[in-house]
Design a protein around this motif. Sequence first.
Motif, mmCIF file in Angstrom:
data_model
loop_
_atom_site.group_PDB
_atom_site.id
_atom_site.type_symbol
_atom_site.label_atom_id
_atom_site.label_comp_id
_atom_site.label_asym_id
_atom_site.label_seq_id
_atom_site.Cartn_x
_atom_site.Cartn_y
_atom_site.Cartn_z
ATOM 1 N N THR A 570 0.830 -1.211 0.000
ATOM 2 C CA THR A 570 0.000 0.000 0.000
ATOM 3 C C THR A 570 0.858 1.252 0.000
ATOM 4 O OG1 THR A 570 -1.713 -1.211 1.197
ATOM 5 C CG2 THR A 570 -1.855 1.187 1.202
ATOM 6 N N ARG A 571 1.916 1.246 0.804
ATOM 7 C CA ARG A 571 2.804 2.419 0.830
ATOM 8 C C ARG A 571 3.412 2.668 -0.547
ATOM 9 N NH1 ARG A 571 4.579 -0.173 5.896
ATOM 10 N NH2 ARG A 571 3.713 0.992 7.665
ATOM 11 N N ALA A 572 3.855 1.592 -1.182
ATOM 12 C CA ALA A 572 4.424 1.745 -2.520
ATOM 13 C C ALA A 572 3.389 2.277 -3.496
ATOM 14 C CB ALA A 572 4.962 0.391 -2.998
ATOM 15 N N LEU A 573 2.168 1.838 -3.345
ATOM 16 C CA LEU A 573 1.091 2.277 -4.233
ATOM 17 C C LEU A 573 0.805 3.761 -4.044
ATOM 18 C CD1 LEU A 573 -1.091 1.117 -6.230
ATOM 19 C CD2 LEU A 573 -2.590 0.941 -4.247
ATOM 20 N N TYR A 574 0.800 4.229 -2.785
ATOM 21 C CA TYR A 574 0.415 5.599 -2.487
ATOM 22 C C TYR A 574 1.516 6.605 -2.808
ATOM 23 C CZ TYR A 574 -4.158 4.897 -0.379
ATOM 24 O OH TYR A 574 -5.492 4.635 -0.181
ATOM 25 N N ARG A 575 2.677 6.134 -3.149
ATOM 26 C CA ARG A 575 3.728 7.080 -3.549
ATOM 27 C C ARG A 575 3.329 7.823 -4.820
ATOM 28 N NH1 ARG A 575 7.424 2.513 -2.622
ATOM 29 N NH2 ARG A 575 8.129 2.621 -0.464
ATOM 30 N N HIS A 576 2.412 7.218 -5.596
ATOM 31 C CA HIS A 576 1.969 7.831 -6.855
ATOM 32 C C HIS A 576 0.592 8.466 -6.716
ATOM 33 C CE1 HIS A 576 5.310 5.911 -8.921
ATOM 34 N NE2 HIS A 576 4.976 4.766 -8.348
ATOM 35 N N GLU A 586 -7.388 0.007 -8.966
ATOM 36 C CA GLU A 586 -7.720 -1.433 -8.877
ATOM 37 C C GLU A 586 -6.900 -2.114 -7.795
ATOM 38 O OE1 GLU A 586 -6.184 -5.097 -11.254
ATOM 39 O OE2 GLU A 586 -7.499 -3.899 -12.543
ATOM 40 N N MET A 587 -5.600 -1.806 -7.729
ATOM 41 C CA MET A 587 -4.762 -2.442 -6.727
ATOM 42 C C MET A 587 -5.124 -1.973 -5.323
ATOM 43 S SD MET A 587 -2.504 -4.737 -6.331
ATOM 44 C CE MET A 587 -1.891 -4.935 -8.004
ATOM 45 N N ALA A 588 -5.498 -0.722 -5.190
ATOM 46 C CA ALA A 588 -5.951 -0.224 -3.886
ATOM 47 C C ALA A 588 -7.182 -0.996 -3.423
ATOM 48 C CB ALA A 588 -6.249 1.272 -3.972
ATOM 49 N N ARG A 589 -8.084 -1.263 -4.355
ATOM 50 C CA ARG A 589 -9.277 -2.036 -4.023
ATOM 51 C C ARG A 589 -8.903 -3.454 -3.594
ATOM 52 N NH1 ARG A 589 -11.533 -1.881 -8.651
ATOM 53 N NH2 ARG A 589 -12.738 0.017 -8.276
ATOM 54 N N GLU A 590 -7.966 -4.049 -4.328
ATOM 55 C CA GLU A 590 -7.542 -5.408 -3.994
ATOM 56 C C GLU A 590 -6.932 -5.471 -2.600
ATOM 57 O OE1 GLU A 590 -8.023 -8.197 -5.512
ATOM 58 O OE2 GLU A 590 -9.018 -7.291 -7.237
ATOM 59 N N LEU A 615 -3.410 2.317 13.175
ATOM 60 C CA LEU A 615 -4.450 3.180 12.649
ATOM 61 C C LEU A 615 -3.999 4.639 12.523
ATOM 62 C CD1 LEU A 615 -7.315 2.853 11.647
ATOM 63 C CD2 LEU A 615 -8.142 3.417 13.929
ATOM 64 N N ASP A 616 -3.064 5.054 13.348
ATOM 65 C CA ASP A 616 -2.611 6.443 13.308
ATOM 66 C C ASP A 616 -1.354 6.621 12.459
ATOM 67 O OD1 ASP A 616 -4.681 7.258 14.965
ATOM 68 O OD2 ASP A 616 -3.552 6.741 16.775
ATOM 69 N N ASP A 617 -0.995 5.600 11.696
ATOM 70 C CA ASP A 617 0.143 5.722 10.785
ATOM 71 C C ASP A 617 -0.239 6.604 9.599
ATOM 72 O OD1 ASP A 617 1.426 4.096 12.522
ATOM 73 O OD2 ASP A 617 1.813 2.468 11.110
ATOM 74 N N GLU A 618 0.567 6.614 8.569
ATOM 75 C CA GLU A 618 0.322 7.467 7.416
ATOM 76 C C GLU A 618 -0.994 7.124 6.738
ATOM 77 O OE1 GLU A 618 3.434 4.428 5.851
ATOM 78 O OE2 GLU A 618 2.599 5.093 7.775
ATOM 79 N N ARG A 619 -1.406 8.000 5.825
ATOM 80 C CA ARG A 619 -2.700 7.885 5.169
ATOM 81 C C ARG A 619 -2.865 6.554 4.441
ATOM 82 N NH1 ARG A 619 -7.674 10.066 5.876
ATOM 83 N NH2 ARG A 619 -8.790 8.500 4.694
ATOM 84 N N ALA A 620 -1.814 6.055 3.843
ATOM 85 C CA ALA A 620 -1.911 4.799 3.095
ATOM 86 C C ALA A 620 -2.355 3.654 4.005
ATOM 87 C CB ALA A 620 -0.570 4.464 2.454
ATOM 88 N N VAL A 621 -1.757 3.568 5.183
ATOM 89 C CA VAL A 621 -2.085 2.484 6.110
ATOM 90 C C VAL A 621 -3.487 2.677 6.678
ATOM 91 C CG1 VAL A 621 -1.418 1.397 8.286
ATOM 92 C CG2 VAL A 621 0.340 2.115 6.653
ATOM 93 N N GLY A 627 -10.715 0.858 4.788
ATOM 94 C CA GLY A 627 -11.346 0.278 3.604
ATOM 95 C C GLY A 627 -11.655 -1.190 3.803
ATOM 96 N N GLY A 628 -10.719 -1.927 4.381
ATOM 97 C CA GLY A 628 -10.962 -3.344 4.643
ATOM 98 C C GLY A 628 -12.059 -3.553 5.665
ATOM 99 N N PHE A 629 -12.104 -2.709 6.705
ATOM 100 C CA PHE A 629 -13.129 -2.865 7.747
ATOM 101 C C PHE A 629 -14.526 -2.599 7.201
ATOM 102 C CE2 PHE A 629 -15.721 -0.911 11.127
ATOM 103 C CZ PHE A 629 -15.809 -1.997 11.984
ATOM 104 N N VAL A 630 -14.698 -1.530 6.454
ATOM 105 C CA VAL A 630 -16.031 -1.218 5.908
ATOM 106 C C VAL A 630 -16.490 -2.335 4.968
ATOM 107 C CG1 VAL A 630 -17.341 0.390 4.481
ATOM 108 C CG2 VAL A 630 -15.755 1.264 6.207
ATOM 109 N N ASN A 631 -15.571 -2.847 4.161
ATOM 110 C CA ASN A 631 -15.927 -3.969 3.295
ATOM 111 C C ASN A 631 -16.393 -5.165 4.113
ATOM 112 O OD1 ASN A 631 -15.348 -2.629 0.931
ATOM 113 N ND2 ASN A 631 -13.348 -3.581 0.625
ATOM 114 N N ALA A 632 -15.672 -5.460 5.200
ATOM 115 C CA ALA A 632 -16.020 -6.618 6.027
ATOM 116 C C ALA A 632 -17.396 -6.450 6.656
ATOM 117 C CB ALA A 632 -14.960 -6.808 7.113
ATOM 118 N N CYS A 633 -17.756 -5.220 7.001
ATOM 119 C CA CYS A 633 -19.051 -4.976 7.645
ATOM 120 C C CYS A 633 -20.214 -5.256 6.702
ATOM 121 C CB CYS A 633 -19.124 -3.542 8.155
ATOM 122 S SG CYS A 633 -18.060 -3.226 9.596
#
Length: 750
Positions: A570-576, A586-590, A615-621, A627-633
Amino acid sequence: MSGQDQPAAGPGGGSPAAAPAPGETAPDEAPKDGAAEESEERDQPQNAWSARRDLVDHSPRTMRVGTRAGFGGGYTAGDQHGVSGGRVTGDVVMGSKTVHHWTFPGLSTAVSASGEIPRGTLERLAASFVTADGDDFDDLVLRLRRERVLVLSGARFTGRRTAALMLLRAVGATPVLALDRDTTPASLADRLTTRDDDPDPGRGAGRGSGRARGYVLCDLATRRGNALRETHLLGAADRLAEQDAYAVITVGPAAVLEDDVSAADWRPPAAENVLAAHLRARTTDATAGRLLGLPEVKEFLDHGHQLREVAAFAQLLGRYAAGEATEQEVAGFSLASLESQVQEWFEEDETTVHLRDKAFLVALAAFDDGPYALTAELSDLLYGFLQQTENRARVPEVPVFGTHIGKRLQLARAHRYTAEEHTEWGPVTQTKAAFHDERAALVLLREVWTGHPSARPALIAWLRRLADDGRPLVRTRAASTVAVLARTDLPSAMALVIEVWATSNRFRHRLVAVNSLTLAHHIDTPNIPRILDAWSTAEDRRLRWVAVRAYALIGPERPAQALAALRDATRALYRHRGDPDDFDVEMARELAEAVELLLLSRAADEVLADLLSRLDDERAVRDLSLGGFVNACRRTEGDERYGTPLVLSWYARASADDDGTAAQGIARLWREALDDPQYTRPALDTLRDWVLIASRSTTAEWALAALLPRLVTTPTEYQRLSHLLRTMPGEDGNPPPEVAARLLSTLPPR
């Protein structure tokens, strides 16, 4: 579910899936035509939750433990959703082959030439001969006396030759001569004569000798155009009557008999009864009883072995009782017998096991415990590929109407039954086929892959075709088959199959690669996590996609490592992320869906604690966690629209725990999601769905009534939730349901 399932929303509600990166090609892509291009355009990634459900529903029985619980954790009793946990395979089946050579005295069907069967052999067989419960053996004896010649029909290795000899013994026929297997139906009567080299032609032959002669002909060869006819039997009966002799002919279920030839069916006795009889003939009753009570003996009998193997096992047990064999030999005999049978299937020539039957055996190994019609259909596809391997210039030919299902399953030592099969449209009843011994599929696939490398090109072409099939069951079984091949020979399976799928531009192929790696890990294939770790940081985004999906499935057994890898990705993804054109939505969703699956696995508490700690780490984390929690709900029991939400059930159970740590963590993630502008709307939509479910379920209402007060710690939180409960529309635009007012009363005013 089909490969066109729409993916769940990613962080911030997500957006349409990103197209594959320019220039990415797959080595297994078929030449483009109009249909293929249209299929490519419609190819969309199936969401991770649906894909896991298909994997759970369609994986073979050797890769799950009784129920879905074998795939790892979850919150619905009997319907767990993780893909990890129990192991039903290991070195005992998938390791190096155990090579033993056993003799089967008195049970061989191979009689190479005419000759007298020794009296000692007949007496030894008689000492341990048993018949099936309720069998009409006495009726067969009377029929043989009356007709002089009897055709006994039964599958190979069911004791039919021993039964033939015992029938002759019962009518007093002695000596017994075994006729050459080259005897044809037309030459049958000519073979039923006193041998020219018999020093005493009157001994047991001819009228007035006091004893009748017996003849046994095993496995009479018949074929279309050379059937066994009534005239052949009448001629044989006349010749036998002249000698005061009797004959029993054994044939297989596929023998070609004219309609007026009435063959007697031979039903084999129960293996347990045969084993007991053989042991009592070799040892005392007390010793036989002790041996029959051994756990290894019970396990052997549970695997449905042939009678020749039962007889050989009795021989080994006799040696064990005498101190001449070890406990390890006894324990390993069952698997060694199975391996010998599989080797026999594929080493025998076309006259014994046809290439089409061998293709069916491989297909049954891939689709064991699956629908018979599907197995037969795809076995013919493999048969065509095998024919092309034998002769490239040959046009594959598949008989439209071939072997009957019963005959095919007899050869495969399998059975058919009726049961429900999971489909996209719900369970449907189908006729299924399964090996009697569930280990057979694993042993067979290992033997074909390592023992017959010349079959690899056809097998690989077949598997690639299966991976492109529109049916989830077919694609899943392609993956499970490759998982077995990987367990046997990981480098070859990776290079020839898995990597080809993993680098395909089609999501469907990549998903089969994911499932192959997941199931390979599930059956203890080494180095799968190492492969995923390397792929998660690869330059090829297709490999990263495969790694993320696989992390979600094997992650429950190593959640800390899986989450760390997902955060790094995720961190690598959010660099862009600053450049919308470069951000891979798409990868963020995955990644979010991977966290969703981990939260709904048996490692849920550990995953929850890990997410809260970051939870209080950078925005990517943070996006990954929320995102994963809301999906699980959004997930419900049985995936039903009004099923109890799985996270809500988790909260109810956690609230009853002494410390309630998980319950507090769930409440905190809810507050964070509701308060985050990027997730407020999807979180409120999910909470509205929970309220609608609560209007139909008292259990859900009580759990939600306990949760909502914990979501109010500030005036803003109170206003947000109270507004939702006061103004939310009911179904079809109706006013808010009554339960909304009751839940509103649980909110502590701020």
